[in-house]
Scaffold this motif. Structure first.
Motif, PDB file in Angstrom:
ATOM      1  N   PRO A  10       0.818  -1.226   0.000  1.00 64.61           N
ATOM      2  CA  PRO A  10       0.000   0.000   0.000  1.00 64.61           C
ATOM      3  C   PRO A  10       0.852   1.277   0.000  1.00 64.61           C
ATOM      4  O   PRO A  10       0.898   1.999   0.984  1.00 64.61           O
ATOM      5  CB  PRO A  10      -0.821  -0.120   1.287  1.00 64.61           C
ATOM      6  CG  PRO A  10       0.049  -0.925   2.204  1.00 64.61           C
ATOM      7  CD  PRO A  10       0.894  -1.832   1.337  1.00 64.61           C
ATOM      8  N   GLY A  11       1.509   1.551  -1.141  1.00 66.89           N
ATOM      9  CA  GLY A  11       2.243   2.816  -1.306  1.00 66.89           C
ATOM     10  C   GLY A  11       1.274   3.870  -1.813  1.00 66.89           C
ATOM     11  O   GLY A  11       0.078   3.840  -1.492  1.00 66.89           O
ATOM     12  N   GLY A  12       1.776   4.783  -2.659  1.00 64.80           N
ATOM     13  CA  GLY A  12       0.926   5.879  -3.154  1.00 64.80           C
ATOM     14  C   GLY A  12      -0.287   5.360  -3.922  1.00 64.80           C
ATOM     15  O   GLY A  12      -1.436   5.729  -3.637  1.00 64.80           O
ATOM     16  N   SER A  34      -0.117  -5.812   3.723  1.00 66.37           N
ATOM     17  CA  SER A  34       1.254  -6.253   4.008  1.00 66.37           C
ATOM     18  C   SER A  34       2.192  -5.451   3.118  1.00 66.37           C
ATOM     19  O   SER A  34       1.777  -4.923   2.078  1.00 66.37           O
ATOM     20  CB  SER A  34       1.432  -7.750   3.727  1.00 66.37           C
ATOM     21  OG  SER A  34       1.433  -7.992   2.339  1.00 66.37           O
ATOM     22  N   ASP A  35       3.434  -5.345   3.560  1.00 64.02           N
ATOM     23  CA  ASP A  35       4.402  -4.555   2.787  1.00 64.02           C
ATOM     24  C   ASP A  35       5.796  -5.018   3.182  1.00 64.02           C
ATOM     25  O   ASP A  35       5.995  -5.447   4.326  1.00 64.02           O
ATOM     26  CB  ASP A  35       4.231  -3.070   3.137  1.00 64.02           C
ATOM     27  CG  ASP A  35       4.850  -2.154   2.093  1.00 64.02           C
ATOM     28  OD1 ASP A  35       4.164  -1.249   1.622  1.00 64.02           O
ATOM     29  OD2 ASP A  35       6.041  -2.338   1.756  1.00 64.02           O
ATOM     30  N   ILE A  36       6.749  -4.895   2.261  1.00 61.33           N
ATOM     31  CA  ILE A  36       8.118  -5.268   2.640  1.00 61.33           C
ATOM     32  C   ILE A  36       8.677  -4.252   3.651  1.00 61.33           C
ATOM     33  O   ILE A  36       9.639  -4.540   4.342  1.00 61.33           O
ATOM     34  CB  ILE A  36       9.065  -5.385   1.426  1.00 61.33           C
ATOM     35  CG1 ILE A  36       8.881  -4.214   0.482  1.00 61.33           C
ATOM     36  CG2 ILE A  36       8.908  -6.716   0.708  1.00 61.33           C
ATOM     37  CD1 ILE A  36       9.995  -4.112  -0.550  1.00 61.33           C
ATOM     38  N   ALA A  37       8.056  -3.070   3.728  1.00 58.86           N
ATOM     39  CA  ALA A  37       8.513  -2.056   4.694  1.00 58.86           C
ATOM     40  C   ALA A  37       7.587  -2.063   5.915  1.00 58.86           C
ATOM     41  O   ALA A  37       6.467  -1.563   5.844  1.00 58.86           O
ATOM     42  CB  ALA A  37       8.509  -0.682   4.039  1.00 58.86           C
ATOM     43  N   PRO A  38       8.050  -2.629   7.052  1.00 56.43           N
ATOM     44  CA  PRO A  38       7.195  -2.719   8.237  1.00 56.43           C
ATOM     45  C   PRO A  38       6.679  -1.351   8.706  1.00 56.43           C
ATOM     46  O   PRO A  38       5.557  -1.239   9.189  1.00 56.43           O
ATOM     47  CB  PRO A  38       8.107  -3.346   9.298  1.00 56.43           C
ATOM     48  CG  PRO A  38       9.256  -3.925   8.551  1.00 56.43           C
ATOM     49  CD  PRO A  38       9.377  -3.205   7.255  1.00 56.43           C
ATOM     50  N   ASP A  39       7.487  -0.301   8.529  1.00 56.38           N
ATOM     51  CA  ASP A  39       7.057   1.046   8.949  1.00 56.38           C
ATOM     52  C   ASP A  39       5.809   1.466   8.197  1.00 56.38           C
ATOM     53  O   ASP A  39       4.908   2.084   8.753  1.00 56.38           O
ATOM     54  CB  ASP A  39       8.143   2.085   8.625  1.00 56.38           C
ATOM     55  CG  ASP A  39       9.237   2.035   9.649  1.00 56.38           C
ATOM     56  OD1 ASP A  39       9.117   1.222  10.588  1.00 56.38           O
ATOM     57  OD2 ASP A  39      10.210   2.810   9.489  1.00 56.38           O
ATOM     58  N   ASN A  40       5.799   1.126   6.907  1.00 59.62           N
ATOM     59  CA  ASN A  40       4.628   1.506   6.092  1.00 59.62           C
ATOM     60  C   ASN A  40       3.391   0.742   6.541  1.00 59.62           C
ATOM     61  O   ASN A  40       2.293   1.288   6.581  1.00 59.62           O
ATOM     62  CB  ASN A  40       4.908   1.269   4.604  1.00 59.62           C
ATOM     63  CG  ASN A  40       3.835   1.905   3.738  1.00 59.62           C
ATOM     64  OD1 ASN A  40       3.366   3.010   4.041  1.00 59.62           O
ATOM     65  ND2 ASN A  40       3.391   1.215   2.710  1.00 59.62           N
ATOM     66  N   VAL A  41       3.572  -0.532   6.903  1.00 61.61           N
ATOM     67  CA  VAL A  41       2.428  -1.321   7.391  1.00 61.61           C
ATOM     68  C   VAL A  41       1.852  -0.628   8.629  1.00 61.61           C
ATOM     69  O   VAL A  41       0.635  -0.425   8.730  1.00 61.61           O
ATOM     70  CB  VAL A  41       2.851  -2.774   7.723  1.00 61.61           C
ATOM     71  CG1 VAL A  41       1.705  -3.534   8.386  1.00 61.61           C
ATOM     72  CG2 VAL A  41       3.273  -3.498   6.457  1.00 61.61           C
TER      73      VAL A  41
END
Ligand code: ISE
Length: 334
Positions: A10-12, A34-41
């Motif tokens: 879930p980016g832009g 889910s995302d490879i970047a935990p901060d973004n999650v």
């Protein structure tokens, strides 16, 4: 039935879809992300009040997820799309299906093995009202055969991480798909012409460039791709047919007149310009999933576009026509 969606990446673009699903789309809710970047999650979970999964595999396997939207980075698509197919879950994958044709071929093989169409590729221009009207006129035959199509694809700017090949496989891919859909023909060869470069952006790019494509019946199509024009997201398309010329009109809703003259507001990105198309596209997908049906572009469309992109990237490195190599269309996608 409310379709429970799990979103990967879930980016832009993904968050723009999350906003649509929350505000204007009927019949769906977001279960988790889910995302490879935990901060973004963490950020997305807080913003949307949804669950965070530790991995895309866990999200796809969850009994709380009926269907999956993939909005991650292109190279990550193949493994997740195949995992959705193997789990028997409908998947909407943002373009490109895969960065190269080999990956899309593996997806088609998995889908055929599963025995039903589960993959929808996010080529949103097919849902844009102006493009749809243009296609209806061309398909009606009232202007005769289509001979030439001129396209312009301009962005105000791209970030430095945008690599030289992305002009074809991230930007031009939209016209590649739209041209196949508008003409109902495959693209058989491509060439890239390289005009004088803008000094206003990165040296590593050929910007602008002109992608020239030819279809099976000989329709000639050009696409000026200029991703650092410094002023607007400007999409143009004009089809020249035997008995008439059809082109997209300007996209602004109103025109203002005042002491500074007459002007209109320019769109600055794809979400502004194609906002309506995205809503129609996602709504149709959700409604089809709820009825157990398939809608939108197929894996074959993702594969065919990737084959043209592969040839386009090779053409960007050379000064000649490059033939597009693709397998015969399997009956499964007829
Ligand atoms: C971006 O990924 C898009 O899909 C936009 O529509 C396109 O204009 C842009 O060049 C791409 O980077």
């Amino acid at each position: 039935m409310t379709v429970r969606i799990g979103m990967i990446g879930p980016g832009g673009m993904g968050q723009a879809h999350l906003d649509r699903i929350r505000t204007v789309i009927a019949g769906a809710e977001i279960t988790g992300v889910s995302d490879i970047a935990p901060d973004n999650v963490r950020t997305v979970c807080e913003k949307y009040g949804v669950r965070g999964f530790d991995s895309s595999a866990e999200l796809i396997a969850s009994p709380d997820v009926d269907a999956v939207m993939i909005c991650s980075y292109g190279p990550a698509h193949e493994a997740d799309v195949i995992a959705c197919i193997e789990a028997g879950k409908p998947v909407f994958c943002e373009k490109p299906l895969t960065p190269d044709a080999a990956g899309s071929l593996r997806i088609m093989e998995a889908e055929q093995k599963a025995g039903r169409r589960l993959v929808t590729v996010g080529f949103m221009r097919r849902f844009d009202r102006s493009y749809s009207e243009m296609k209806a006129i061309l398909d009606s035959g009232e202007v005769g055969e289509t001979l030439v199509i001129h396209n312009r694809h301009r962005n105000p700017g791209v970030p430095e991480r945008y690599t030289w090949d992305m002009a074809i496989n991230d930007t031009g891919i939209h016209e590649i798909d739209t041209m196949r859909w508008l003409t109902g023909e495959e693209i058989v060869r491509v060439r890239v012409d390289k005009p004088k470069k803008t000094t206003r952006r990165f040296e590593h790019l050929q910007d602008p460039l002109i992608l020239i494509m030819e279809t099976t019946s000989g329709i000639w199509m050009d696409d000026e791709i200029f991703v650092n024009n410094q002023h607007s997201y400007d999409i143009q398309c004009e089809a020249v047919a035997e008995l008439g010329t059809i082109r997209l009109s300007d996209q602004h809703a109103v025109e203002r007149t005042g002491v500074l003259g007459r002007h209109n507001v320019l769109t600055m990105d794809h979400n502004q310009r194609f906002g309506g198309a995205f809503v129609t596209e996602v709504q149709q997908w959700i409604s089809a999933v709820a009825c157990g049906e398939h809608t939108g572009s197929t894996s074959w469309d993702g594969y065919a576009a990737a084959c043209v992109c592969d040839a386009g990237v090779r053409a960007l490195e050379s000064d000649t026509w490059v033939p597009v190599e693709m397998i015969d269309k399997p009956d499964f996608y007829a």
